[in-house]
Design a protein around this motif. Structure first.
Motif, PDB file in Angstrom:
ATOM      1  N   GLU A   1       1.385   1.819   1.100  1.00 15.26           N
ATOM      2  CA  GLU A   1       0.125   2.231   1.718  1.00 15.26           C
ATOM      3  C   GLU A   1      -0.330   3.588   1.194  1.00 15.26           C
ATOM      4  OE1 GLU A   1      -1.869   2.931   6.142  1.00 15.26           O
ATOM      5  OE2 GLU A   1       0.201   2.212   5.959  1.00 15.26           O
ATOM      6  N   MET A   2       0.599   4.548   1.098  1.00 11.86           N
ATOM      7  CA  MET A   2       0.236   5.865   0.591  1.00 11.86           C
ATOM      8  C   MET A   2      -0.202   5.782  -0.866  1.00 11.86           C
ATOM      9  SD  MET A   2       2.515   9.343   0.252  1.00 11.86           S
ATOM     10  CE  MET A   2       2.538   9.646   2.015  1.00 11.86           C
ATOM     11  N   THR A   3       0.517   5.004  -1.650  1.00 11.84           N
ATOM     12  CA  THR A   3       0.160   4.846  -3.060  1.00 11.84           C
ATOM     13  C   THR A   3      -1.237   4.278  -3.194  1.00 11.84           C
ATOM     14  OG1 THR A   3       2.470   4.517  -3.692  1.00 11.84           O
ATOM     15  CG2 THR A   3       0.789   3.735  -5.234  1.00 11.84           C
ATOM     16  N   SER A   4      -1.534   3.253  -2.403  1.00  2.00           N
ATOM     17  CA  SER A   4      -2.854   2.644  -2.448  1.00  2.00           C
ATOM     18  C   SER A   4      -3.952   3.652  -2.089  1.00  2.00           C
ATOM     19  CB  SER A   4      -2.906   1.449  -1.490  1.00  2.00           C
ATOM     20  OG  SER A   4      -4.182   0.848  -1.496  1.00  2.00           O
ATOM     21  N   GLN A   5      -3.691   4.487  -1.081  1.00  8.78           N
ATOM     22  CA  GLN A   5      -4.661   5.496  -0.673  1.00  8.78           C
ATOM     23  C   GLN A   5      -4.900   6.516  -1.787  1.00  8.78           C
ATOM     24  OE1 GLN A   5      -2.954   7.051   2.932  1.00  8.78           O
ATOM     25  NE2 GLN A   5      -3.790   5.406   4.220  1.00  8.78           N
ATOM     26  N   LEU A   6      -3.829   6.933  -2.447  1.00  5.88           N
ATOM     27  CA  LEU A   6      -3.947   7.920  -3.520  1.00  5.88           C
ATOM     28  C   LEU A   6      -4.684   7.345  -4.725  1.00  5.88           C
ATOM     29  CD1 LEU A   6      -0.379   9.456  -3.251  1.00  5.88           C
ATOM     30  CD2 LEU A   6      -2.526  10.654  -2.790  1.00  5.88           C
ATOM     31  N   VAL A   7      -4.403   6.099  -5.049  1.00  5.47           N
ATOM     32  CA  VAL A   7      -5.100   5.443  -6.158  1.00  5.47           C
ATOM     33  C   VAL A   7      -6.579   5.295  -5.828  1.00  5.47           C
ATOM     34  CG1 VAL A   7      -5.325   3.273  -7.428  1.00  5.47           C
ATOM     35  CG2 VAL A   7      -3.053   4.254  -7.038  1.00  5.47           C
ATOM     36  N   ASP A   8      -6.871   4.921  -4.570  1.00  2.00           N
ATOM     37  CA  ASP A   8      -8.271   4.794  -4.149  1.00  2.00           C
ATOM     38  C   ASP A   8      -8.993   6.140  -4.186  1.00  2.00           C
ATOM     39  OD1 ASP A   8      -7.962   2.100  -3.761  1.00  2.00           O
ATOM     40  OD2 ASP A   8      -7.743   2.220  -1.576  1.00  2.00           O
ATOM     41  N   THR A   9      -8.292   7.195  -3.807  1.00  2.00           N
ATOM     42  CA  THR A   9      -8.893   8.536  -3.855  1.00  2.00           C
ATOM     43  C   THR A   9      -9.214   8.922  -5.284  1.00  2.00           C
ATOM     44  OG1 THR A   9      -7.712   9.245  -1.865  1.00  2.00           O
ATOM     45  CG2 THR A   9      -8.519  10.977  -3.318  1.00  2.00           C
ATOM     46  N   THR A  10      -8.314   8.577  -6.207  1.00  2.00           N
ATOM     47  CA  THR A  10      -8.569   8.851  -7.623  1.00  2.00           C
ATOM     48  C   THR A  10      -9.831   8.132  -8.092  1.00  2.00           C
ATOM     49  OG1 THR A  10      -6.192   9.070  -8.036  1.00  2.00           O
ATOM     50  CG2 THR A  10      -7.608   8.714  -9.953  1.00  2.00           C
TER      51      THR A  10
END
Length: 420
Positions: free
Chosen positions: A135-144
């Motif tokens: 979930e955190m990885t997905s959020q960080l990728v989406d933020t990028t």
């Protein structure tokens, strides 16, 4: 890295499919060719430490059950891959990236390096810091991805500040990312590339270069060539036309296959601009053909966030820019097409499109239309100030014919705005 479509993968795959060891494969070639074949040669070819010279091609074809042409194509692919790796040194100069910079970027120093200074603080951060999950990885990728979308409307300085914070977060989390390390490395590489672009937009070329090198390093560590393509695309604006052209040609080889048509469109269009800048008319037109062909398969909204700007108006403007340098007879038509497709867009993309359209009209002799579009360009460039925008303003000012009163007025207005 071994070329994915090169001779190493080809020969190893064929040998293993046949159930041979390297020694057995060497013995087979030796029997067929009636010449000594060192098993170490098989290893060197498969690992691409050494590529088969033409003298070996026919024997390899016979021994592996393929055509000589397949061998030659695979060797050529390996050679291209080697050239791309050498091109990467333009962005990954180990002499200029200190070991501490490399350690900090990849996150093998303490969690939140630079934010926590004392040893006990670093230990506390390392122990209590968040675990990286899906979930955190997905959020960080989406933020990028969101950074690239927002970057089309944000001032470069504000974008740079947000990117720096996001990159620090990614850098801190990479060491503890486990199975998600590659995804975070890719996100960090993309973020660093965009941060380099923002630095360049604010006139800080040295900082931009450091970001580009870090982005290239992240892409290489992640084994994700498209990050290198993105970085080369951005970096091509900060070098001379000849080197930029080489960089852009190399970048296109990093975005092969489905899902990267928009990236190929942008890079081929930029290559066309630089080819025209050095007077290679045929090369420029071939690059434009590749850009248009790629765009037939492009879907900017479904592909990488960093190519969402490359829609029909931007491709049109790349054509206009190329045609203007070539004095192409279709220049005026292309300029009008770019405006028709642009519509009421007021993003950063509009600055490039309006600049190229205004230039196209002036070069084709339609000065009145050039001045009209030029006024829109000045308005857009003033609302979205960038280093490239200022360069484009100065270039248009120099191009406007002073004997034409409206053109002279626009030129003076541009110079006054640049001096302010």
């Amino acid at each position: 890295m071994i070329s994915p479509d090169g001779v190493g993968h080809l020969l190893r795959g064929l040998r293993e499919a046949a159930g041979y060891t390297r020694a057995e494969q060497a013995a087979l070639l030796e029997r067929i060719g009636d010449r000594f074949v060192d098993p170490d040669n098989i290893k060197r070819w498969e690992t691409e430490k050494r590529l088969p010279i033409p003298d070996w091609h026919e024997l390899i074809a016979c021994g592996y059950g393929i055509s000589v042409d397949e061998v030659r194509k695979a060797v050529a692919a390996s050679r291209r891959h080697r050239r791309l790796a050498s091109m990467a040194t333009l962005l990954e100069d180990d002499q200029e990236v200190l070991p501490v910079e490399r350690r900090e970027f990849l996150g093998v120093s303490a969690l939140a390096a630079g934010a926590v200074i004392e040893p006990w603080g670093r230990l506390t951060a390392a122990v209590t810091g968040p675990r990286v999950g899906s979930e955190m990885t997905s959020q960080l990728v989406d933020t990028t991805a969101d950074m690239f979308v927002r970057g089309r409307h944000l001032p470069a300085q504000l974008l740079a500040e947000r990117l720096a914070g996001h990159l620090e977060t990614l850098t801190a989390l990479i060491p503890r990312a486990g199975a998600h390390r590659t995804a975070l490395l890719v996100a960090a590489g993309e973020t660093a590339a965009l941060a380099g672009w923002a630095a360049y937009d604010t006139g800080n070329v040295k900082t931009a270069l450091h970001y580009y090198k870090a982005a290239a390093l992240a892409g290489r560590e992640a084994g994700h060539p498209p990050v290198m393509a993105l970085t080369m695309g951005y970096a091509s604006y900060a070098t001379d036309a000849g080197k930029a052209r080489e960089m852009l040609a190399a970048a296109q080889s990093h975005v092969r296959g489905p899902g990267y048509a928009t990236a190929r469109t942008w890079l081929a269009g930029r290559e066309a601009e630089e080819a025209a800048a050095v007077g290679d008319r045929e090369g420029a037109l071939r690059s434009l053909d590749r850009a248009n062909t790629a765009y037939d398969y492009a879907d900017p909204d479904a592909e990488q966030a960093w190519v969402r700007f490359c829609r029909r108006p931007r491709l049109d403007s790349l054509m206009v820019s190329t045609y203007a340098r070539l004095c192409h007879p279709d220049l005026e038509r292309a300029a009008q097409d770019s405006l028709d497709h642009l519509g009421d867009d007021t993003s950063m993309t509009a600055v490039a499109v309006l600049s190229d359209a205004a230039t196209g009209y002036v070069v084709s002799g339609e000065v009145d239309q050039g001045v009209e579009v030029g006024r829109r360009f000045v308005e857009a460039a003033t609302a979205n100030p960038t280093t490239i925008g200022r360069k484009r303003l100065a270039a248009l000012s120099d191009l406007l014919p002073l004997q034409h009163s409206a053109a002279r007025d626009l030129s003076e207005h541009i110079r006054a705005s640049l001096a302010a």
